[in-house]
Design an enzyme around this catalytic site. Structure first.
Site, PDB file in Angstrom:
ATOM      1  CB  THR A   1      -0.960   0.034   1.224  1.00  0.00           C
ATOM      2  OG1 THR A   1      -0.172   0.059   2.415  1.00  0.00           O
ATOM      3  CG2 THR A   1      -1.907  -1.137   1.236  1.00  0.00           C
ATOM      4  CD1 TRP A   2       5.250   4.216   0.577  1.00  0.00           C
ATOM      5  CD2 TRP A   2       6.807   3.082  -0.555  1.00  0.00           C
ATOM      6  NE1 TRP A   2       6.415   4.951   0.602  1.00  0.00           N
ATOM      7  CE2 TRP A   2       7.385   4.286  -0.091  1.00  0.00           C
ATOM      8  CE3 TRP A   2       7.609   2.196  -1.286  1.00  0.00           C
ATOM      9  CZ2 TRP A   2       8.717   4.620  -0.334  1.00  0.00           C
ATOM     10  CZ3 TRP A   2       8.933   2.538  -1.530  1.00  0.00           C
ATOM     11  CH2 TRP A   2       9.468   3.736  -1.054  1.00  0.00           C
TER      12      TRP A   2
ATOM     13  CG  ASP B   1       3.191  -4.302   4.154  1.00  0.00           C
ATOM     14  OD1 ASP B   1       3.604  -4.787   5.220  1.00  0.00           O
ATOM     15  OD2 ASP B   1       3.687  -3.275   3.635  1.00  0.00           O
TER      16      ASP B   1
ATOM     17  CE1 TYR C   1       5.232   2.533   3.693  1.00  0.00           C
ATOM     18  CE2 TYR C   1       3.432   0.981   3.451  1.00  0.00           C
ATOM     19  CZ  TYR C   1       4.792   1.253   3.529  1.00  0.00           C
ATOM     20  OH  TYR C   1       5.699   0.221   3.449  1.00  0.00           O
TER      21      TYR C   1
ATOM     22  CD  GLN D   1       7.175  -5.452   4.590  1.00  0.00           C
ATOM     23  OE1 GLN D   1       7.199  -4.314   4.150  1.00  0.00           O
ATOM     24  NE2 GLN D   1       6.124  -5.946   5.200  1.00  0.00           N
TER      25      GLN D   1
ATOM     26  CE1 TYR E   1      11.951  -2.564   0.318  1.00  0.00           C
ATOM     27  CE2 TYR E   1      11.890  -3.580   2.482  1.00  0.00           C
ATOM     28  CZ  TYR E   1      12.506  -2.742   1.564  1.00  0.00           C
ATOM     29  OH  TYR E   1      13.671  -2.089   1.903  1.00  0.00           O
TER      30      TYR E   1
ATOM     31  CG  LEU F   1       5.509  -6.472  -9.151  1.00  0.00           C
ATOM     32  CD1 LEU F   1       4.151  -5.835  -9.413  1.00  0.00           C
ATOM     33  CD2 LEU F   1       5.717  -7.675 -10.079  1.00  0.00           C
TER      34      LEU F   1
HETATM   35  P1  NAP Z   1       6.130  -2.988  -6.135  1.00  0.00           P
HETATM   36  O1  NAP Z   1       4.991  -3.676  -5.510  1.00  0.00           O
HETATM   37  O2  NAP Z   1       7.318  -3.781  -6.544  1.00  0.00           O
HETATM   38  O3  NAP Z   1       5.683  -2.149  -7.395  1.00  0.00           O
HETATM   39  C1  NAP Z   1       4.604  -1.269  -7.355  1.00  0.00           C
HETATM   40  C2  NAP Z   1       4.518  -0.600  -8.721  1.00  0.00           C
HETATM   41  O4  NAP Z   1       4.225  -1.602  -9.704  1.00  0.00           O
HETATM   42  C3  NAP Z   1       3.400   0.420  -8.779  1.00  0.00           C
HETATM   43  O5  NAP Z   1       3.863   1.487  -9.588  1.00  0.00           O
HETATM   44  C4  NAP Z   1       2.286  -0.324  -9.515  1.00  0.00           C
HETATM   45  O6  NAP Z   1       1.521   0.530 -10.307  1.00  0.00           O
HETATM   46  C5  NAP Z   1       3.060  -1.229 -10.412  1.00  0.00           C
HETATM   47  N1  NAP Z   1       2.300  -2.458 -10.714  1.00  0.00           N
HETATM   48  C6  NAP Z   1       1.769  -3.346  -9.841  1.00  0.00           C
HETATM   49  N2  NAP Z   1       1.193  -4.356 -10.494  1.00  0.00           N
HETATM   50  C7  NAP Z   1       1.331  -4.084 -11.814  1.00  0.00           C
HETATM   51  C8  NAP Z   1       0.928  -4.750 -12.989  1.00  0.00           C
HETATM   52  N3  NAP Z   1       0.285  -5.920 -12.925  1.00  0.00           N
HETATM   53  N4  NAP Z   1       1.234  -4.180 -14.202  1.00  0.00           N
HETATM   54  C9  NAP Z   1       1.911  -2.999 -14.266  1.00  0.00           C
HETATM   55  N5  NAP Z   1       2.334  -2.320 -13.177  1.00  0.00           N
HETATM   56  C10 NAP Z   1       2.035  -2.867 -11.966  1.00  0.00           C
HETATM   57  O7  NAP Z   1       6.719  -1.833  -5.192  1.00  0.00           O
HETATM   58  P2  NAP Z   1       6.444  -1.274  -3.744  1.00  0.00           P
HETATM   59  O8  NAP Z   1       5.147  -0.602  -3.644  1.00  0.00           O
HETATM   60  O9  NAP Z   1       7.678  -0.524  -3.388  1.00  0.00           O
HETATM   61  O10 NAP Z   1       6.464  -2.586  -2.799  1.00  0.00           O
HETATM   62  C11 NAP Z   1       5.295  -3.295  -2.440  1.00  0.00           C
HETATM   63  C12 NAP Z   1       4.897  -3.030  -1.001  1.00  0.00           C
HETATM   64  O11 NAP Z   1       5.928  -3.383  -0.079  1.00  0.00           O
HETATM   65  C13 NAP Z   1       4.672  -1.531  -0.704  1.00  0.00           C
HETATM   66  O12 NAP Z   1       3.506  -1.034  -1.299  1.00  0.00           O
HETATM   67  C14 NAP Z   1       4.714  -1.559   0.806  1.00  0.00           C
HETATM   68  O13 NAP Z   1       3.491  -2.052   1.325  1.00  0.00           O
HETATM   69  C15 NAP Z   1       5.861  -2.525   1.056  1.00  0.00           C
HETATM   70  N6  NAP Z   1       7.171  -1.849   1.215  1.00  0.00           N
HETATM   71  C16 NAP Z   1       7.822  -1.961   2.405  1.00  0.00           C
HETATM   72  C17 NAP Z   1       9.058  -1.362   2.608  1.00  0.00           C
HETATM   73  C18 NAP Z   1       9.772  -1.516   3.925  1.00  0.00           C
HETATM   74  O14 NAP Z   1      10.742  -0.796   4.178  1.00  0.00           O
HETATM   75  N7  NAP Z   1       9.329  -2.422   4.771  1.00  0.00           N
HETATM   76  C19 NAP Z   1       9.661  -0.615   1.581  1.00  0.00           C
HETATM   77  C20 NAP Z   1       8.993  -0.523   0.346  1.00  0.00           C
HETATM   78  C21 NAP Z   1       7.763  -1.162   0.174  1.00  0.00           C
HETATM   79  P3  NAP Z   1      -0.002   0.909  -9.931  1.00  0.00           P
HETATM   80  O15 NAP Z   1       0.046   1.442  -8.552  1.00  0.00           O
HETATM   81  O16 NAP Z   1      -0.319   1.918 -10.976  1.00  0.00           O
HETATM   82  O17 NAP Z   1      -0.830  -0.322 -10.045  1.00  0.00           O
END
Ligand code: NAP
Length: 275
Positions: free
Chosen positions: A20-21, A47, A52, A162, A190, A193
């Site tokens: 949900t970031w 998550d 956030y 995580q 995390y 993608l």
């Molecule tokens: P991610 O999930 O690797 O990538 C998210 C990006 O991918 C967004 O721009 C999303 O676009 C795009 N996307 C998702 N599905 C897609 C699809 N099927 N086709 C095309 N584009 C797609 O990156 P993230 O948000 O950094 O990581 C996931 C989660 O991990 C976060 O949201 C958060 O909850 C957690 N996190 C935790 C930490 C930590 O320090 N613990 C750090 C970073 C992240 P759209 O939004 O336009 O769909």
């Protein structure tokens, strides 16, 4: 979707979840629809974090989970700057309020804090005793930090670490992942993608085409083929969520995994990578 143990044999959680970031900058209705569709598809592992949108994302998640909260494994995180004993308790209570719920399924320290970990863990224990959190863990911890956390909390208490993990960033495979696997600690991947940089390439494209899948589905399937790993892709649309959910039914063969391994090698150990 087949559930798997999350830090305890009796705590079973979906290997694919919903990040949900930055959700607060998406269209609100679309983001809520994406989360609800994800839960319907079995991505019942959400998550979030107090960081956030400074609580705004937790409020969106709370709204999205109205009426379906009990079907979801809900994770939030305390900011390291708040992670004193009293600060952690206050932060958790704030998160519960934002999320319109009475408990978290897992509560994490977002990254190592300058406040002593003893105090954070004492707060986690109290929150657990009071029924406000069901389990707790850490995020962005290397092996040294994990050893300290397990020493302070006791065996079997740290449910999760995580960490940053995707096809292009496989640093955790050197030490953190095997260390957690050996102790039954869940590893939540995390940015699975690659966040804003999806790791493309011919091998990935060819494997996806042969499977009639998408490269993103193959990339997620590669991560969750290890039974200790949970991936939490963030999506702001129903279409993206539906695509990501498709990864759950893809079981890569050893040969496919080997080809991906060669195309996206883990590289040398350079210390734990973070977002
Ligand atoms: P991610 O999930 O690797 O990538 C998210 C990006 O991918 C967004 O721009 C999303 O676009 C795009 N996307 C998702 N599905 C897609 C699809 N099927 N086709 C095309 N584009 C797609 O990156 P993230 O948000 O950094 O990581 C996931 C989660 O991990 C976060 O949201 C958060 O909850 C957690 N996190 C935790 C930490 C930590 O320090 N613990 C750090 C970073 C992240 P759209 O939004 O336009 O769909």
């Amino acid at each position: 979707m087949e559930l798997r143990p999350f830090g305890h044999p009796d705590r079973r959680v979906s290997p694919l979840g919903l990040g949900t970031w930055n959700l607060e900058i998406d269209d609100r209705a679309a983001a809520i629809a994406a989360l609800r569709r994800g839960v319907d598809l079995g991505l019942a592992h959400v998550d979030t974090a107090e960081m956030y949108g400074s609580g705004r994302v937790e409020a969106i998640v709370g709204e999205a989970l109205r009426g379906i909260r009990d079907r979801v494994f809900l994770v939030s995180k305390v900011l390291p700057s708040n992670a004193t004993e009293a600060g952690t308790i206050k932060a958790c209570e704030r998160s519960l309020k934002h999320l319109s719920t009475d408990r978290l399924d897992c509560y994490l320290l977002h990254w190592p804090s300058t406040h002593p970990l003893e105090g954070t863990i004492r707060a986690f224990e109290k929150l657990q005793k009071d029924g406000k959190i069901r389990s707790y863990g850490v995020s962005n911890f290397d092996v040294e930090g994990l050893e300290q956390a397990v020493r302070l909390a006791g065996p079997g208490k740290i449910a999760c670490n995580q960490v940053l993990y995707n096809l292009s960033e496989r640093t955790v495979e050197h030490a953190v992942l095997p260390w957690c696997e050996a102790r039954g600690i869940a590893v939540a991947a995390y940015s699975p993608l690659g966040a804003t940089r999806f790791p493309s390439g011919k091998v990935l494209d060819d494997l996806a085409a042969a499977r009639r899948a998408t490269p993103r589905q193959i990339a997620l399937a590669f991560l969750i083929r290890r039974k200790s790993v949970f991936a939490i892709p963030k999506s702001g649309s129903v279409a993206h969520t539906e695509e990501n959910a498709g990864a759950a039914s893809i079981e890569l063969t050893d040969d496919e995994a080997r080809r991906l391994d060669a195309a996206f090698p883990p590289g040398p150990w350079r210390g734990l990578a973070t977002a």
